[in-house]
Scaffold this motif. Structure first.
Motif, PDB file in Angstrom:
ATOM      1  N   SER A  12       0.824  -1.208   0.000  1.00 14.47           N
ATOM      2  CA  SER A  12       0.000   0.000   0.000  1.00 14.47           C
ATOM      3  C   SER A  12       0.861   1.264   0.000  1.00 14.47           C
ATOM      4  O   SER A  12       0.619   2.200  -0.767  1.00 14.47           O
ATOM      5  CB  SER A  12      -0.921  -0.007   1.222  1.00 14.47           C
ATOM      6  OG  SER A  12      -1.688   1.171   1.260  1.00 14.47           O
ATOM      7  N   SER A  13       1.876   1.286   0.849  1.00 14.76           N
ATOM      8  CA  SER A  13       2.768   2.446   0.942  1.00 14.76           C
ATOM      9  C   SER A  13       3.510   2.692  -0.372  1.00 14.76           C
ATOM     10  O   SER A  13       3.581   3.825  -0.858  1.00 14.76           O
ATOM     11  CB  SER A  13       3.762   2.232   2.087  1.00 14.76           C
ATOM     12  OG  SER A  13       4.727   3.243   2.105  1.00 14.76           O
ATOM     13  N   ARG A  15       2.688   1.708  -3.381  1.00 17.60           N
ATOM     14  CA  ARG A  15       1.723   2.109  -4.424  1.00 17.60           C
ATOM     15  C   ARG A  15       1.386   3.592  -4.298  1.00 17.60           C
ATOM     16  O   ARG A  15       1.386   4.334  -5.286  1.00 17.60           O
ATOM     17  CB  ARG A  15       0.456   1.256  -4.318  1.00 17.60           C
ATOM     18  CG  ARG A  15      -0.575   1.597  -5.398  1.00 17.60           C
ATOM     19  CD  ARG A  15      -1.803   0.718  -5.308  1.00 17.60           C
ATOM     20  NE  ARG A  15      -2.543   0.858  -4.076  1.00 17.60           N
ATOM     21  CZ  ARG A  15      -3.383   1.858  -3.798  1.00 17.60           C
ATOM     22  NH1 ARG A  15      -3.570   2.837  -4.649  1.00 17.60           N
ATOM     23  NH2 ARG A  15      -4.030   1.884  -2.640  1.00 17.60           N
ATOM     24  N   LYS A  16       1.153   4.053  -3.065  1.00 20.86           N
ATOM     25  CA  LYS A  16       0.807   5.461  -2.850  1.00 20.86           C
ATOM     26  C   LYS A  16       1.994   6.374  -3.111  1.00 20.86           C
ATOM     27  O   LYS A  16       1.831   7.457  -3.679  1.00 20.86           O
ATOM     28  CB  LYS A  16       0.254   5.650  -1.438  1.00 20.86           C
ATOM     29  CG  LYS A  16      -1.110   5.000  -1.281  1.00 20.86           C
ATOM     30  CD  LYS A  16      -1.589   4.984   0.156  1.00 20.86           C
ATOM     31  CE  LYS A  16      -2.909   4.231   0.252  1.00 20.86           C
ATOM     32  NZ  LYS A  16      -3.310   3.991   1.637  1.00 20.86           N
ATOM     33  N   GLU A  17       3.216   5.950  -2.714  1.00 17.46           N
ATOM     34  CA  GLU A  17       4.428   6.742  -2.999  1.00 17.46           C
ATOM     35  C   GLU A  17       4.604   6.967  -4.492  1.00 17.46           C
ATOM     36  O   GLU A  17       5.110   8.004  -4.914  1.00 17.46           O
ATOM     37  CB  GLU A  17       5.678   6.030  -2.475  1.00 17.46           C
ATOM     38  CG  GLU A  17       5.887   6.092  -0.999  1.00 17.46           C
ATOM     39  CD  GLU A  17       7.072   5.229  -0.555  1.00 17.46           C
ATOM     40  OE1 GLU A  17       7.917   4.864  -1.402  1.00 17.46           O
ATOM     41  OE2 GLU A  17       7.142   4.921   0.644  1.00 17.46           O
ATOM     42  N   ARG A  18       4.199   5.989  -5.288  1.00 27.28           N
ATOM     43  CA  ARG A  18       4.356   6.073  -6.739  1.00 27.28           C
ATOM     44  C   ARG A  18       3.132   6.673  -7.416  1.00 27.28           C
ATOM     45  O   ARG A  18       3.041   6.723  -8.631  1.00 27.28           O
ATOM     46  CB  ARG A  18       4.661   4.685  -7.303  1.00 27.28           C
ATOM     47  CG  ARG A  18       6.104   4.293  -7.003  1.00 27.28           C
ATOM     48  CD  ARG A  18       6.282   2.811  -6.878  1.00 27.28           C
ATOM     49  NE  ARG A  18       7.681   2.460  -6.628  1.00 27.28           N
ATOM     50  CZ  ARG A  18       8.310   2.607  -5.472  1.00 27.28           C
ATOM     51  NH1 ARG A  18       7.681   3.129  -4.428  1.00 27.28           N
ATOM     52  NH2 ARG A  18       9.568   2.264  -5.331  1.00 27.28           N
ATOM     53  N   ASP A  19       2.166   7.106  -6.591  1.00 25.16           N
ATOM     54  CA  ASP A  19       0.941   7.732  -7.074  1.00 25.16           C
ATOM     55  C   ASP A  19       0.215   6.836  -8.083  1.00 25.16           C
ATOM     56  O   ASP A  19      -0.243   7.285  -9.130  1.00 25.16           O
ATOM     57  CB  ASP A  19       1.242   9.112  -7.682  1.00 25.16           C
ATOM     58  CG  ASP A  19      -0.005   9.977  -7.776  1.00 25.16           C
ATOM     59  OD1 ASP A  19      -0.933   9.778  -6.962  1.00 25.16           O
ATOM     60  OD2 ASP A  19      -0.056  10.836  -8.682  1.00 25.16           O
ATOM     61  N   SER A  21      -2.917   4.226  -8.816  1.00 26.16           N
ATOM     62  CA  SER A  21      -4.218   3.728  -8.386  1.00 26.16           C
ATOM     63  C   SER A  21      -4.160   2.205  -8.373  1.00 26.16           C
ATOM     64  O   SER A  21      -3.215   1.589  -8.898  1.00 26.16           O
ATOM     65  CB  SER A  21      -5.301   4.189  -9.360  1.00 26.16           C
ATOM     66  OG  SER A  21      -5.104   3.576 -10.626  1.00 26.16           O
ATOM     67  N   SER A  37      -6.191  -5.250  -3.773  1.00 23.99           N
ATOM     68  CA  SER A  37      -6.973  -4.704  -2.664  1.00 23.99           C
ATOM     69  C   SER A  37      -6.995  -5.670  -1.478  1.00 23.99           C
ATOM     70  O   SER A  37      -6.816  -5.260  -0.325  1.00 23.99           O
ATOM     71  CB  SER A  37      -8.402  -4.408  -3.141  1.00 23.99           C
ATOM     72  OG  SER A  37      -9.185  -3.919  -2.079  1.00 23.99           O
ATOM     73  N   GLU A  40      -3.557  -5.573   0.201  1.00 21.67           N
ATOM     74  CA  GLU A  40      -3.352  -4.333   0.969  1.00 21.67           C
ATOM     75  C   GLU A  40      -4.176  -4.301   2.248  1.00 21.67           C
ATOM     76  O   GLU A  40      -3.792  -3.644   3.211  1.00 21.67           O
ATOM     77  CB  GLU A  40      -3.667  -3.115   0.100  1.00 21.67           C
ATOM     78  CG  GLU A  40      -2.615  -2.837  -0.943  1.00 21.67           C
ATOM     79  CD  GLU A  40      -2.826  -1.502  -1.658  1.00 21.67           C
ATOM     80  OE1 GLU A  40      -3.768  -0.757  -1.316  1.00 21.67           O
ATOM     81  OE2 GLU A  40      -2.020  -1.215  -2.554  1.00 21.67           O
ATOM     82  N   SER A  69       7.634  -0.363   6.190  1.00 26.33           N
ATOM     83  CA  SER A  69       7.448   0.857   5.406  1.00 26.33           C
ATOM     84  C   SER A  69       8.246   2.029   5.944  1.00 26.33           C
ATOM     85  O   SER A  69       8.793   2.816   5.202  1.00 26.33           O
ATOM     86  CB  SER A  69       5.957   1.234   5.361  1.00 26.33           C
ATOM     87  OG  SER A  69       5.248   0.240   4.689  1.00 26.33           O
TER      88      SER A  69
END
Length: 189
Positions: A12-13, A15-19, A21, A37, A40, A69
């Motif tokens: 999750s971290s 994926r979000k760091e790399r922006d 979806s 999903s 995560e 993370s």
């Protein structure tokens, strides 16, 4: 934090760091949006094959998915802090030996591979070239890289890039134990 919760938080971290979806990561990794999903949320014990696809889609090594993370990245990790993970499909056990997020271009992983087990990884396009060396400590194992199969015994070391399908198979009656040294090249232009 148990290892599956750590994997969930790390995927999750990253994926979000790399922006990215869920849909974008699903496209890059060839792993379904629903599976990502579930991973995560910690509701799925993903196999090594699925985690390798996610790692490639996120632009990291498989070993990186087992790190915390928010690790501080100190130069030492005690044996007691090196968590083990068991692949739910093959039963192989992996333990990251290297300190998480250390300022080193190398990661070391200790693997115990059960008798009769097989794991086959597909080749996925990566942002960085990933190089591995497999050093056999105990037992025997067959490793196929692309079209070439190597039968390895204690003391043997096999070096290759993760740019072709790769399969690990232990056709013997005894588990095999080996170390994996992993490095990555700089980002490709």
């Amino acid at each position: 934090m148990d290892i599956n919760a750590r994997i969930a938080a790390r995927v999750s971290s990253l994926r979000k760091e790399r922006d990215l979806s869920l849909d974008a990561l699903a496209h890059k990794s060839d792993v379904s949006r629903s599976m990502i999903s579930l991973i995560e949320r910690g509701q799925s014990n993903a196999t090594a094959v699925v985690l390798e696809k996610l790692a490639a889609g996120l632009g990291v090594t498989l070993a990186s998915l087992f790190e915390e993370s928010a690790a501080n990245g100190g130069p030492l990790i005690r044996r007691s802090a090196q968590l083990e993970w068991r692949d739910p499909q093959s039963g192989y056990i992996r333990r990251n030996v290297s300190p998480p997020n250390a300022q080193s271009p190398m990661q070391i992983v200790d693997v115990t591979f059960p008798a009769g087990a097989t794991v086959a990884y597909e080749s996925v396009e990566r942002d960085r070239s990933v190089h591995q060396q497999i050093w056999i400590l105990d037992g025997k194992i067959d490793i196929t890289v692309g079209a070439e199969t190597y039968s390895l015994e204690p003391g043997d070391c096999l070096a290759f890039r993760l740019d072709r399908p790769t399969a690990f198979h232990n056709p013997h009656r005894k588990p095999a134990r080996y170390m994996v040294a992993i490095t990555t090249d700089a980002l490709r232009p």
